[in-house]
Design a protein around this motif. Structure first.
Motif, short mmCIF file in Angstrom:
data_model
loop_
_atom_site.label_atom_id
_atom_site.label_comp_id
_atom_site.label_asym_id
_atom_site.label_seq_id
_atom_site.Cartn_x
_atom_site.Cartn_y
_atom_site.Cartn_z
N SER A 268 -2.79 -12.44 1.84
CA SER A 268 -1.85 -11.33 2.00
C SER A 268 -0.65 -11.52 1.09
N SER A 271 -1.79 -10.73 -2.44
CA SER A 271 -1.99 -9.29 -2.56
C SER A 271 -0.65 -8.56 -2.65
N GLY A 272 0.35 -9.04 -1.92
CA GLY A 272 1.66 -8.40 -1.98
C GLY A 272 2.27 -8.46 -3.37
N LYS A 275 0.47 -6.07 -5.55
CA LYS A 275 0.99 -4.73 -5.27
C LYS A 275 2.29 -4.49 -6.04
N SER A 332 -3.28 0.47 -2.19
CA SER A 332 -4.07 0.73 -0.98
C SER A 332 -4.84 -0.52 -0.53
N ASP A 334 -3.91 -3.47 -0.83
CA ASP A 334 -2.97 -4.40 -0.20
C ASP A 334 -2.84 -4.12 1.29
N ASN A 335 -2.82 -2.86 1.64
CA ASN A 335 -2.75 -2.51 3.06
C ASN A 335 -3.98 -3.01 3.80
N LEU A 336 -5.13 -2.85 3.17
CA LEU A 336 -6.40 -3.30 3.75
C LEU A 336 -6.39 -4.83 3.91
N THR A 338 -3.82 -6.91 4.00
CA THR A 338 -2.82 -7.32 4.99
C THR A 338 -3.36 -7.16 6.41
N TYR A 339 -3.95 -6.01 6.68
CA TYR A 339 -4.50 -5.76 8.03
C TYR A 339 -5.63 -6.74 8.33
#
Length: 456
Positions: A268, A271-272, A275, A332, A334-336, A338-339
């Motif tokens: 995460s 990925s941030g 992003k 998008s 990144d949201n996936l 992170t979750y």
């Protein structure tokens, strides 16, 4: 066709494929989504199997012929990668992908030793997968692949930044109007606008370079849940060094293998930062589209392909639009990621395949975006005449006069003179008995703007 069996039953498998029954069942269970495993991930997985075989030989668990056959099969990963066919988003925390690779290596190693596929002179579980679990091999392969791909991305960012800085220096004497909320603001240099893009990329370059340190920590040797069950102590202590030696990637054994197995927050984090780069690429690309639009027309966009199927001669900013599409996809993802990183339960995160796959896909998209944008920016040319025209027509040039007359008085004078700059200056000069030429010189001296600006 050849026959293989497991505790569920027997199946027929085509003679020409290197995978086996576990892969066959996975192909039936997980219909193909169209997603493809990243090449660096496949390479990293094969190299971990190679490292394990060499270490297991050194520790006396494999004989030399077994080790050599496995190592040779692993070194042939590029010719075997088309047989790694399990979908990246398969269930089981990556077990089916691990078994796909185990079977391909085992069948090829069996051939090397003179056997036929499915005879398994080299067994996919007892020998290729010896002292391993999907749960330590999969995330380790993911981290090795991400480090390798990140290095390539950083190189692309450096090249893009360099290309922008070339333009920055070329355009540093071109005066133009700056804009806020898409409306005329105060003067700026065209080179300064490019310089701002270069500086934002320098932050991305540094962040992505430094994050490699955060992802070096791996759980290989921890086997199923990080306790190292079913692996000897010597193997657990030495396997990280062996993988590092084979891959030339500077990984290190996690201080807590249980933590490194169940918690994937580092993905995460990575990925941030990806992003953040994507956000900046969208901003740069949108700026290019605006500056090159018919309405502004302060830069000349490259004519690289026809822009319309109906309007002759139309040229569109296709590369900035391509970059925006890739970059917004990364945002998008990144949201996936992170979750999914938050969705682990107890000793394992079952969504590890998705997390690693979309992290690598984000890097791949950004590599393509930065490469394309670099080549495009190198072809951009300034429209100096339009820059000058837009500058001298802008009533915001009177902004420096607020130091002399104050905001309200300048605003009222502009309004009274229908936003005509010359009439406004004459009016203010007359009211305060200032020299008209002196006031105009003050305006002109501020057109270059850039106070405190450092040319690289």
């Amino acid at each position: 066709m050849r026959v293989e069996k497991d505790f569920i039953g027997e199946v027929e498998i085509p003679d020409d494929v290197y995978y086996g029954i576990h892969t066959y069942r996975a192909l039936n269970n997980f219909p193909n989504t169209g997603e493809k495993l990243n090449n660096s991930f496949i390479w990293a997985f094969f190299m971990i199997k190679k490292a394990a075989a060499i270490l297991n030989f050194e520790l006396g668990y494999l004989n030399e012929n077994e080790k050599n056959a496995i190592v040779q099969a692993c070194d042939e990963w590029e010719s075997l990668k088309n047989h790694i066919v399990v979908d990246p988003l398969s269930g089981g925390a990556g077990t089916s992908i691990n078994m796909n690779i185990n079977e391909v290596i085992a069948n090829r190693a069996t051939e090397i030793l003179g056997g036929k596929k499915s005879e398994y002179i080299i067994d996919p579980l007892d020998q290729v997968n010896m002292h391993q679990s999907t749960n330590d091999v999969f995330p380790t392969a993911g981290k090795v692949a991400i480090i390798k791909e990140l290095r390539e991305l950083v190189e692309n960012v450096i090249k893009l930044q360099d290309s922008i800085q070339v333009k920055e220096k070329e355009y540093i004497k071109i005066r133009k109007i700056g804009r806020t909320q898409l409306m005329d603001a105060v003067p700026i240099l065209l080179g300064q606008e490019f310089g701002a893009w270069a500086d934002t990329l320098s932050r991305d370059r540094w962040r992505l370079y430094k994050v490699e340190e955060r992802i070096r920590s791996v759980n290989i040797g921890g086997t199923a849940i990080g306790t190292g069950i079913a692996a000897p102590k010597e193997y657990i202590l030495k396997i990280v060094n062996k993988v590092r030696e084979i891959t030339k990637i500077g990984i290190a054994k996690a201080e807590n293998l249980i933590d490194a197995t169940q918690n994937l927050d580092v993905f995460s984090e990575v990925s941030g930062l990806l992003k953040s780069l994507a956000v900046n690429l969208v901003k740069i690309s949108n700026d290019i589209r605006v500056l090159g639009s018919n309405a502004v027309n302060e830069i000349k966009l490259p004519k690289i392909q026809a822009g319309s199927s109906i309007m002759p001669g139309k040229v569109n900013p296709v590369i900035p639009e391509y970059v925006i599409q890739l970059s917004t996809s990364v945002i998008s993802f990144d949201n996936l990621i992170t979750y999914a990183s938050s969705m682990g339960n107890l000793e394992l995160n079952h969504l590890t395949p998705m997390i690693i796959h979309y992290t690598l896909k984000s890097i791949d998209f950004l590599k393509k975006a930065t490469y394309s944008l670099k080549n495009y920016i190198e072809l951009i040319q300034p429209n100096e005449e339009k820059c000058h025209e837009n500058l001298v027509k802008s009533f915001t040039l009177v902004t420096p006069l607020i130091e002399i007359f104050g905001y309200n008085e300048v605003s009222e004078s502009l309004k009274e003179n229908n936003f005509d700059i010359e009439k406004t200056v004459k009016d203010l000069s007359k009211k305060r008995n200032f020299d008209f030429k002196e006031i105009m010189n003050k305006i002109n001296s501020n057109r270059s703007a850039g106070l405190g600006y450092r040319l690289k």
